[in-house]
Design a protein around this motif. Structure first.
Motif, PDB file in Angstrom:
ATOM      1  N   MET A   1      44.509  60.368  33.905  1.00 36.62           N
ATOM      2  CA  MET A   1      45.029  59.656  35.192  1.00 36.62           C
ATOM      3  C   MET A   1      45.474  58.106  34.435  1.00 36.62           C
ATOM      4  N   GLY A   2      46.066  58.051  34.470  1.00 41.59           N
ATOM      5  CA  GLY A   2      45.800  55.844  33.694  1.00 41.59           C
ATOM      6  C   GLY A   2      45.915  55.223  34.624  1.00 41.59           C
ATOM      7  N   TRP A   3      45.813  54.002  34.253  1.00 43.00           N
ATOM      8  CA  TRP A   3      44.505  52.912  34.329  1.00 43.00           C
ATOM      9  C   TRP A   3      46.130  52.856  35.659  1.00 43.00           C
ATOM     10  N   PHE A   4      46.106  52.027  35.404  1.00 39.47           N
ATOM     11  CA  PHE A   4      47.709  51.223  36.519  1.00 39.47           C
ATOM     12  C   PHE A   4      47.398  52.245  37.790  1.00 39.47           C
ATOM     13  N   LEU A   5      47.937  53.628  37.660  1.00 40.76           N
ATOM     14  CA  LEU A   5      47.135  54.433  39.162  1.00 40.76           C
ATOM     15  C   LEU A   5      45.999  54.320  39.720  1.00 40.76           C
ATOM     16  N   GLU A   6      45.041  54.364  38.643  1.00 47.08           N
ATOM     17  CA  GLU A   6      43.788  54.254  39.237  1.00 47.08           C
ATOM     18  C   GLU A   6      43.255  52.902  40.417  1.00 47.08           C
ATOM     19  N   ASN A   7      43.996  51.657  40.083  1.00 46.35           N
ATOM     20  CA  ASN A   7      43.975  51.310  40.121  1.00 46.35           C
ATOM     21  C   ASN A   7      45.186  50.492  40.933  1.00 46.35           C
ATOM     22  N   ALA A   8      46.203  51.007  41.811  1.00 41.88           N
ATOM     23  CA  ALA A   8      47.213  50.800  41.857  1.00 41.88           C
ATOM     24  C   ALA A   8      46.424  49.905  43.929  1.00 41.88           C
ATOM     25  N   TRP A   9      45.415  50.404  44.223  1.00 43.56           N
ATOM     26  CA  TRP A   9      44.784  49.694  45.312  1.00 43.56           C
ATOM     27  C   TRP A   9      44.698  47.881  45.485  1.00 43.56           C
ATOM     28  N   LEU A  10      45.039  47.941  43.784  1.00 38.14           N
ATOM     29  CA  LEU A  10      45.001  45.928  43.930  1.00 38.14           C
ATOM     30  C   LEU A  10      45.997  45.642  44.232  1.00 38.14           C
ATOM     31  N   ILE A  11      47.440  46.515  44.129  1.00 34.72           N
ATOM     32  CA  ILE A  11      48.792  46.076  44.207  1.00 34.72           C
ATOM     33  C   ILE A  11      48.645  45.165  45.697  1.00 34.72           C
ATOM     34  N   PRO A  12      48.442  45.486  46.662  1.00 35.29           N
ATOM     35  CA  PRO A  12      48.397  44.779  48.233  1.00 35.29           C
ATOM     36  C   PRO A  12      46.885  43.775  48.155  1.00 35.29           C
ATOM     37  N   LEU A  13      46.210  44.427  47.770  1.00 30.61           N
ATOM     38  CA  LEU A  13      45.090  43.330  47.735  1.00 30.61           C
ATOM     39  C   LEU A  13      44.837  41.674  47.218  1.00 30.61           C
ATOM     40  N   LEU A  14      45.668  42.045  45.877  1.00 29.07           N
ATOM     41  CA  LEU A  14      45.683  40.413  45.315  1.00 29.07           C
ATOM     42  C   LEU A  14      47.077  38.827  46.502  1.00 29.07           C
ATOM     43  N   PRO A  15      47.795  39.653  46.866  1.00 24.62           N
ATOM     44  CA  PRO A  15      48.368  38.947  47.886  1.00 24.62           C
ATOM     45  C   PRO A  15      47.825  38.754  49.017  1.00 24.62           C
ATOM     46  N   LEU A  16      47.120  39.832  49.857  1.00 27.33           N
ATOM     47  CA  LEU A  16      45.820  39.383  50.567  1.00 27.33           C
ATOM     48  C   LEU A  16      45.022  38.763  50.418  1.00 27.33           C
ATOM     49  N   ILE A  17      44.273  38.260  48.951  1.00 30.80           N
ATOM     50  CA  ILE A  17      43.481  37.254  48.445  1.00 30.80           C
ATOM     51  C   ILE A  17      43.996  36.882  48.786  1.00 30.80           C
ATOM     52  N   GLY A  18      45.307  36.245  47.628  1.00 32.76           N
ATOM     53  CA  GLY A  18      46.175  34.989  48.590  1.00 32.76           C
ATOM     54  C   GLY A  18      45.946  34.611  49.681  1.00 32.76           C
ATOM     55  N   PHE A  19      46.186  35.323  50.424  1.00 36.43           N
ATOM     56  CA  PHE A  19      46.438  34.483  51.760  1.00 36.43           C
ATOM     57  C   PHE A  19      44.843  34.207  52.352  1.00 36.43           C
ATOM     58  N   ALA A  20      43.839  34.567  51.888  1.00 38.93           N
ATOM     59  CA  ALA A  20      42.569  34.894  52.381  1.00 38.93           C
ATOM     60  C   ALA A  20      41.885  33.059  51.549  1.00 38.93           C
ATOM     61  N   VAL A  21      42.503  33.275  50.229  1.00 40.33           N
ATOM     62  CA  VAL A  21      42.136  31.937  50.192  1.00 40.33           C
ATOM     63  C   VAL A  21      42.449  30.919  50.388  1.00 40.33           C
TER      64      VAL A  21
END
Length: 726
Positions: A1-21
């Motif tokens: 399993m590649g790194w991107f598939l394993e860490n795909a949860w970051l895709i919605p999390l990054l803009p959500l962090i932007g909203f929170a910050v």
């Protein structure tokens, strides 16, 4: 399993962090910092999304080579009734990765889980959403640079994008619905972003009114969608996406849904599918819930691009595509095809009679969404998804291009949006805005279906499926294609060719009421800054080349192979007709509008001169707003008055009289408590004390007193005996 598939949860999390910050920290005081933070986080999400798509593509290739084919065979059985659709059919494929956690007890053996699922359809959507959203974020850096609420804007669009990404990745339909509703909230906030904007004409809808209209209209579909989910949960005991045991696309469950007849004579599968499709009708603004989308143009132009391309309306089509196995075993597909085809033609007709550059594109979006919905209705799942992806790129390009045009026009006519967005006040802008013009032309040719551009290939596949499956749908969609090429040529000719008319703009029947005292000195329109033109160039490349991912030639069905679905067949006749339709529509538009508005900004539209009655009907959008105001609006007003009367005359009186009764009972209780319980007990105690005191005084200790008392007692007893006994 590649790194991107394993860490795909970051895709919605990054803009959500932007909203929170941006929302919760002092960075919101710095407009530029907020803008660039949100944009850079979207760039990060885009990189991960593209990497995920690449790894999924590698996984699909392995599956096709047979190394994991045995694992996929079980999921292929999830289509017991593929013949229900007239297209190539659709087969649920095992996802590349599923990550879930226990969420909550569900009242049965299987608890609710929360997590994400990545399969080819999700990977393609993630890449489309992040790429277009990143371009929109970058464009907004320049477009919103002078807005005092810029930080709030980037906070909202970050949350909007995060919700869309979370919805796409959701592993179950309940989480899907939660993200779906967050998008509804964000659309309300962004459409009404300029909530303090007013017009002199009270009949002209304001941003805050448009926001309320969008929110309430889409809630109609959302409530029906929620009822459909509740029904599905009742029948299945699960909302988990997948074809395995305990999942909604399980073959045994689908067969049971298809054979269970309800009290109204339809199958459970049909009822659930129609309720779910109601969510699509609301979110993707299909007839008859289409009225909110054009008024959504009252929001900032990047919001229009975000709603009409990357998020919101795409979510509705994706909902039907995501739950397509339920539709396949139902009788709902003809309804889907009918509504989609009708909306495609209906919206294209209205677009012909509009003068607002953004509203023309808005009705174009309605029409193109109708193409996608119609494709799903005839079973063309791959064609619908293909057009969904390509349309997102060139429609985002066109909306951002219109924003660039408006930005340039404001240097001449000021910030009155009704003047700056009226195409009759433009003309000759290709000389002033060459980059915007060339990029816009790429989007125009893609939308018009000009051969070789992205829209030609994706729309042609829909038309090919319709030609094979349903002749009437093909005819209707072909007419809509002709109108699309015509009204987009009309827009191009009036906006970019001829003489510039903005120095003496057409007088509007209503005007923007500004709350500042700025005065604008008239200048020629100017090209937009690099932060706005760079996204146009990027999206223009997609508008030109995105179609190559699924060419109708053997060996070039890359997107269909990526999805693991059957590819469409080449139909040279349909391809030739669709190409001729696009070219014919462009030529017709050029003939009618090549000299339009050349003499004066007050000149009438050529179609208006030729067919004034018909043009007025198109310009007034078939009077649907007036129709709804006279029916639904009046009914709502009557119900509101009835409810007000009930509230004031019945409920209020019941509450008031209940209060009075309670007060009376309280006073009675006080009297009883004070006079009887408190005073009565005190009196008894006092009497007992006095009696005891008097009795105590008889105990003197003297014999003569006791003898006297005894004698007195004897006398009393003797008298009682004489009078009572004898």
């Amino acid at each position: 399993m590649g790194w991107f598939l394993e860490n795909a949860w970051l895709i919605p999390l990054l803009p959500l962090i932007g909203f929170a910050v941006i929302t919760l920290t002092p960075i919101q005081r710095n407009k530029n910092a907020s803008a660039w933070l949100a944009t850079l986080l979207m760039v990060g999400a885009t990189i991960i999304a593209v990497g995920t798509a690449v790894e999924v593509a590698g996984g699909v290739k392995i599956a096709m080579d047979g190394t994991v084919a045995a694992h996929a065979e079980e999921s292929h059985a999830a289509e017991p009734a593929a013949e229900k659709g007239a297209g190539h059919g659709f087969e649920w494929r095992d996802p590349n990765i599923v990550r879930t956690i226990r969420w909550a007890p569900a009242g049965g053996d299987v608890p609710f889980t929360m997590g994400y699922i990545i399969d080819p359809a999700v990977a393609a959507m993630l890449m489309m959403v992040t790429v277009t959203a990143t371009c929109i974020h970058l464009f907004s850096v320049g477009y919103m640079a002078h807005d005092p609420r810029q930080a709030r804007f980037f906070s909202f669009i970050s949350l909007f994008t995060a919700a869309m990404l979370a919805m796409v990745m959701a592993s179950n339909l309940l989480l899907f619905f939660m993200a779906w509703e967050i998008m509804g909230l964000c659309s309300y906030l962004l459409i009404g972003f300029w909530y303090d904007k007013n017009y002199a004409d009270p009949n002209q809808i304001t941003p805050r009114q448009a926001a309320i209209k969008a929110f309430i209209t889409t809630r109609i579909g959302d409530v029906l969608f929620m009822i459909g989910l509740a029904w599905l949960w009742t029948e299945a005991g699960t909302l988990e996406l997948g074809a395995g045991p305990g999942q909604v696309f399980n073959p045994e469950l689908l067969e049971r849904l298809a054979t269970t007849t309800t009290g109204i004579g339809i199958s459970a599968a049909t009822g659930i599918a129609l309720l779910i499709f109601s969510g699509t009708i609301g979110k993707s603004a299909q007839f008859p819930l289409h009225v909110w989308l054009p008024d959504a143009m009252e929001g900032p132009t990047p919001v229009s691009a975000l709603i009409h391309a990357a998020t919101m309306v795409s979510a509705g089509v994706f909902l039907t595509a995501r739950t397509f196995p339920i539709f396949q075993v139902s009788d709902a597909l003809p309804v889907v095809a009918t509504i989609g085809a009708f909306t495609a033609l209906f919206a294209a007709l209205i677009a012909v009679g509009q003068f607002d550059i953004k509203r023309i594109l808005a009705y174009s979006t309605l029409s193109q969404l109708g193409f996608m919905v119609a494709a799903l209705g005839i079973g063309g799942w791959v064609a619908a998804m293909f057009h969904l992806l390509t349309h997102a790129f060139f429609k985002a390009l066109l909306f951002l291009g219109s924003g660039s045009v408006i930005h340039g026009m404001e240097a001449t006519v000021g910030h009155d949006s009704n003047t700056a967005q009226d195409i009759r006040n433009m003309g000759g802008l290709r000389r002033f805005m060459p980059v915007t013009f060339l990029a816009y032309m790429a989007g125009f040719l893609a939308l018009a279906g000009f051969p070789g551009f992205a829209g030609f290939w994706s729309k042609d596949e829909i038309l090919a499926d319709a030609f094979r499956a349903n002749t009437l749908v093909w005819v209707v969609l072909s007419l809509a294609s002709l109108l699309t090429a015509f009204y987009m040529t009309r827009q191009i000719m009036v906006v970019f060719f001829g003489s510039f008319r903005g120095h003496h703009p057409r007088q509007q029947p209503y005007a923007f009421v500004s709350h500042d005292d700025h005065h604008y000195e008239a200048h020629d329109p100017h090209e937009s800054p690099w932060t706005m033109t760079t996204p146009l160039v990027i999206l223009a490349l997609f508008a030109v080349f995105a179609g190559v991912v699924n060419l109708p030639f053997d060996g070039f069905h890359h997107l269909a192979d990526f999805f693991g679905q059957e590819a469409g067949k080449l139909n040279l006749l349909v391809m030739g007709i669709s190409g001729a339709i696009a070219i014919g529509g462009i030529l017709l538009g050029w003939l009618v509008y090549r000299n339009a508005f050349a003499s004066s900004a007050e000149e009438a539209d050529p179609l208006e001169r030729m067919m004034p009655g018909v043009f007025t009907v198109l310009n007034r959008k078939f009077y649907f707003d007036e129709l709804y105001a006279a029916t639904v609006g009046v009914a709502a007003a009557v119900l509101a008055r009835v409810w007000t009367w009930l509230d004031e005359q019945v409920i209020d009186r019941v509450v008031v009289e209940t209060g009075r009764l309670t007060r009376f009972l309280g006073q009675v209780n006080f009297i009883v408590d004070d006079a009887l319980l408190n005073d009565g007990a005190d009196l008894m105690a006092t009497g007992t004390q006095v009696a005891g005191d008097r009795t105590r005084r008889t105990s003197t200790g003297k014999v003569q007193d006791y003898v006297a008392l005894a004698f007195a007692g004897a006398v009393v007893l003797g008298v009682l005996y004489l009078y009572l006994v004898r």
